[in-house]
Design a protein around this motif. Structure first.
Motif, PDB file in Angstrom:
ATOM      1  N   PHE A   1       0.841  -1.199   0.000  1.00  0.00           N
ATOM      2  CA  PHE A   1       0.000   0.000   0.000  1.00  0.00           C
ATOM      3  C   PHE A   1       0.877   1.250   0.000  1.00  0.00           C
ATOM      4  N   LEU A   2       1.903   1.240   0.851  1.00  0.00           N
ATOM      5  CA  LEU A   2       2.796   2.404   0.959  1.00  0.00           C
ATOM      6  C   LEU A   2       3.478   2.685  -0.386  1.00  0.00           C
TER       7      LEU A   2
ATOM      8  N   ALA B   1       4.747  11.047   5.098  1.00  0.00           N
ATOM      9  CA  ALA B   1       5.508  11.664   6.198  1.00  0.00           C
ATOM     10  C   ALA B   1       4.910  13.021   6.554  1.00  0.00           C
ATOM     11  N   GLY B   2       4.592  13.188   7.828  1.00  0.00           N
ATOM     12  CA  GLY B   2       4.048  14.455   8.321  1.00  0.00           C
ATOM     13  C   GLY B   2       2.575  14.669   7.982  1.00  0.00           C
TER      14      GLY B   2
ATOM     15  N   ALA C   1       6.245   5.018   8.391  1.00  0.00           N
ATOM     16  CA  ALA C   1       6.769   5.869   7.306  1.00  0.00           C
ATOM     17  C   ALA C   1       6.686   7.352   7.672  1.00  0.00           C
ATOM     18  N   GLY C   2       6.240   7.651   8.888  1.00  0.00           N
ATOM     19  CA  GLY C   2       6.308   9.038   9.364  1.00  0.00           C
ATOM     20  C   GLY C   2       5.013   9.817   9.357  1.00  0.00           C
TER      21      GLY C   2
ATOM     22  N   THR D   1       4.480   3.152  17.508  1.00  0.00           N
ATOM     23  CA  THR D   1       5.051   3.994  16.443  1.00  0.00           C
ATOM     24  C   THR D   1       5.108   5.430  16.938  1.00  0.00           C
ATOM     25  N   GLY D   2       5.684   6.293  16.115  1.00  0.00           N
ATOM     26  CA  GLY D   2       5.802   7.702  16.509  1.00  0.00           C
ATOM     27  C   GLY D   2       4.574   8.534  16.159  1.00  0.00           C
TER      28      GLY D   2
END
Ligand code: NDP
Length: 281
Positions: A109-110, A120-121, A143-144, A169-170
């Protein structure tokens, strides 16, 4: 070359018409890869025997589908990062004599998403909290992605997925219950349908959402592979969103599997054309 195999629970279609098998065969033929991708139906109580058989025969690896994605972990030697977080494996890879479990659903998917947007973000809204949603949420968070909002009909699964993403995760993760008409929050960048709504034969089924909340500039992805042009894809396209269909995820997880097993960068367009021919697109 070793043989590759698909270890699976059961399929609705005969192996000869199985889209995944046909797609992988098309890639092997196109690239002259000396390997076979074969479909084996393995009952849950025989899973350990099947994995030992794959080891004994020196297979380069295998895919596994439901109901084996979690149970197979007990029979492997280790896990890749995202598979470890989500505790689900759809691809085993022989590396230096060890069978390592990966999850290429979310990675596929990514890879497909990265063709149109980097998460990302970004703020991501995912409808669904099943196996596919879990893989996508974890991979996008790793992936962010800054925020992952899980929207699900069932509270328990939705809360559990949001908790997992938040703890491992972050990303900031939250759960919103899907009760009636849902409006995607303003400021969302990427919207994903990871439910089974729209899957053949219910091809005209619609997500119960406020379509006016879908704004130009948003990426709207549907992971339903059949049919690829779901109601959501058509509705979002009509509102000026960038859309992704479910074939992108399906093809790209196959591309990543082949890379893991053979080192070859497979041509996604060859694989997509084969799948499109099967689905009559
Ligand atoms: P699961 O059965 O694990 O999860 C299904 C999800 O859909 C749950 O969150 C469920 O909600 C939700 N859902 C189902 N029906 C409805 C409905 N009528 N209204 C609201 N929510 C609903 O399935 P998977 O996660 O394994 O797969 C989901 C879909 O993704 C399938 O259609 C599959 O074909 C597709 N898929 C596509 C892939 C690709 O490569 N393109 C790869 C993998 C899957 P609840 O928890 O409330 O029951």
């Amino acid at each position: 070359m070793n043989f590759l195999s698909l270890i699976t629970g059961c399929f609705a279609m005969p192996a000869a018409e199985n889209p995944t098998v046909a797609m992988m065969d098309a890639a092997y033929a196109h690239h002259g890869i000396d390997a076979r991708y074969i479909n084996c139906e393995v009952p849950p109580e025989k899973l350990g025997d099947a994995v030992r058989g794959a080891r004994a025969m020196g297979w380069a690896g295998f895919n596994c589908s439901l109901p084996h994605k979690v149970a197979v972990i007990d029979h492997l030697d280790g896990l890749g990062e995202s598979a470890e977080v989500m505790q689900a494996v759809n691809c085993a890879v022989l590396r230096q004599g060890k069978l390592i479990g990966e999850n290429t659903d979310g990675k596929g998917f990514l890879k497909s998403l990265l063709e149109v947007a980097d998460p990302a973000g970004r703020s991501v809204v995912v409808f669904g909290a099943g196996g596919a949603a879990r893989a996508i949420c974890v991979e996008l968070a790793l992936a962010g992605a800054s925020t992952i909002t899980v929207v699900n009909r069932g509270r328990e699964r939705g809360e559990e997925l949001a908790r997992l993403v938040g703890e491992r995760t972050g990303a900031v993760a939250k759960f919103l219950p899907w009760e009636g008409h849902f409006a995607v929050p303003a400021g969302s960048d990427i919207v994903v349908n990871a439910t089974s709504i729209g899957l053949y034969p219910d091809v005209e089924a619609r997500l119960d959402i406020d379509l006016d909340a879908l704004q130009p500039g948003m990426v709207v992805a549907d992971i339903i592979p059949n049919p690829p042009r779901t109601r959501l894809v058509r509705d979002a396209e009509a509102r000026g969103c960038t859309v992704l269909d479910g074939l992108g995820m399906l093809v790209n997880q196959g591309v990543i599997n082949i890379k893991y097993w053979t080192g070859v960068d497979a041509d996604a367009s060859v694989m997509r054309r084969r799948i499109e021919a099967i689905f009559g697109v």
